[in-house]
Scaffold this active site. Sequence first.
Site, PDB file in Angstrom:
ATOM      1  N   LYS A 158     -45.614  18.283  69.356  1.00 31.64           N
ATOM      2  CA  LYS A 158     -44.793  17.081  69.248  1.00 31.64           C
ATOM      3  C   LYS A 158     -45.437  15.962  70.053  1.00 31.64           C
ATOM      4  CE  LYS A 158     -40.052  15.420  70.010  1.00 31.64           C
ATOM      5  NZ  LYS A 158     -40.384  14.331  70.957  1.00 31.64           N
ATOM      6  N   GLY A 159     -45.436  14.765  69.486  1.00 28.99           N
ATOM      7  CA  GLY A 159     -45.979  13.600  70.173  1.00 28.99           C
ATOM      8  C   GLY A 159     -45.112  12.393  69.901  1.00 28.99           C
ATOM      9  N   GLY A 162     -44.359  11.869  66.079  1.00 30.63           N
ATOM     10  CA  GLY A 162     -43.584  12.829  65.306  1.00 30.63           C
ATOM     11  C   GLY A 162     -43.912  14.248  65.697  1.00 30.63           C
ATOM     12  N   ASP A 276     -61.292  10.963  70.168  1.00 27.26           N
ATOM     13  CA  ASP A 276     -60.216  11.663  70.877  1.00 27.26           C
ATOM     14  C   ASP A 276     -60.526  13.149  71.007  1.00 27.26           C
ATOM     15  OD1 ASP A 276     -57.886  11.585  72.335  1.00 27.26           O
ATOM     16  OD2 ASP A 276     -56.579  11.904  70.610  1.00 27.26           O
ATOM     17  N   LYS A 278     -60.687  16.309  72.896  1.00 24.13           N
ATOM     18  CA  LYS A 278     -60.055  16.871  74.095  1.00 24.13           C
ATOM     19  C   LYS A 278     -59.545  18.257  73.735  1.00 24.13           C
ATOM     20  CE  LYS A 278     -55.662  14.504  73.052  1.00 24.13           C
ATOM     21  NZ  LYS A 278     -54.631  13.592  73.563  1.00 24.13           N
ATOM     22  N   ASN A 281     -56.984  18.899  70.953  1.00 25.31           N
ATOM     23  CA  ASN A 281     -57.372  18.660  69.557  1.00 25.31           C
ATOM     24  C   ASN A 281     -58.415  19.651  69.054  1.00 25.31           C
ATOM     25  OD1 ASN A 281     -55.627  16.522  69.414  1.00 25.31           O
ATOM     26  ND2 ASN A 281     -57.182  14.966  69.810  1.00 25.31           N
TER      27      ASN A 281
END
Length: 471
Positions: A158-159, A162, A276, A278, A281
């Site tokens: 969750k972020g 959404g 991005d 990291k 991900n």
Amino acid sequence: ILEDDDKHTSLVRFVSDLIELDQLFKQHYGIIASPFKLPILPNLSDSHIATRSLHRFLSKFKNNNNNKKKKSNGEKVETYLRMCAGHPLLGTSSLLRDFLSPQQEEEEEKEKEKEKENTKVTPLVCTKSSPLANYKQNQRTPTRMTLEDLQFLKVLGKGCMGKVILVRQQSSARLYALKAISKEWVIAQREVEHAVMERNILSKVSKAHHPFLIKLHHSFQNANQLFLVMDYHVGSDLATQLQLNYHFDDYRCRFYVAEILLGLQELHRLGILYRDLKPENILLAADGHIVLTDFGFSRLFDEQSNDDKKNTMPYHTHTFCGTPEYMAPEVFLSEEYTFAVDYWSLGIVMYEMLLGYTPFSHDNDAELYRRVLEDPLDIPEDMPMATADLILGLLEREPEERLGCGHMFDNQLGFEDIRQHPYFSSLDWNDIYHKRMPAPFIPHLKSETDVSHFDPDFVKLSPRLSTQHHD
């Protein structure tokens, strides 16, 4: 020949290839799939040997009612592959996906010429000319998908934009990861361009069929949300693994860094700046290999936009975005930057995997920025020389001097510079690409929908969709 409504694929496979696939299934899924019966590879005959004997050849024409017609290799292979595709674990595995994807020059995948049906798009609350109005289903998918086709099982993440939810397609019983993006958030945060670009990047990446990049299967929308339907990978992400293990040993770190590097370089070849990279991900598939995901901050460059810029940095941008702990100095300085920022992030991730923390971390963002720009890199004295040299090369503050980046400023990508580093001297890059190296960790599953490898704080959330951010 593999054929569906949208395309047909011509592949060349030998009996030895099928035997190798069957052995890989048993090696990687033998224990995991114990509750689910593994498909059994039938005995396949070698046609040259079978017809070598004249007597054996002529015996085929004998009129013997007691002899039943034997199945051909083709029929046996089709039955076996259908069983694999319908298996709850093998059907979504990267092993089967790679086996059924073109890998050689004589193999090809072609789109069928057919009339494209108009896809019904739910109007947006903004304007009809909004880029989101074209945010519709990926045209390469054979059938349309809607929310009614999906059974919602568990929340995987969750972020602010959404949720990511584990779903099951009703018709095929196949599991997917559904990323639901709030339109309200996209519009309020002025992220429309990024949302559309993420879908376009996923579509382009999916066509590449790369073993270490996530695959998009469908994209669609309703009045409140945008949806991306992607492969589900059972092992969660490297951030969760680092929380459990604190850090990784040398073999595990080298294994992951090598696969991440090949994924990054494929993105760069496609003109995609990741921005991005990291641990959150970097997903772990059921076979223990990594998959790069989440292109919300990524940039897809227009190849034609740089044709007339031979004397300037290729594929450059200056947007300030990313996750601060993994962002390169040139991003903080609002300078023009290119693919070199991804190699800085790789250096940070490698450092974190080996030591359990990032090199410049701080709770205060201003202090973090200062450390990234000014502080010397702390390398432990007992770190092997080749390992330290690779980290130092990737975390070079000047992008022109950063390992793997020198050629970028001559309009070349220089993929080999990092691969030839002594840190990787024990690796065969073909073995890495084809996943022949034993995975250091394979997720153990009690069932098909076992989500024990994911953050329990997310898993306990309700898997329903809502336009409210607090849900």
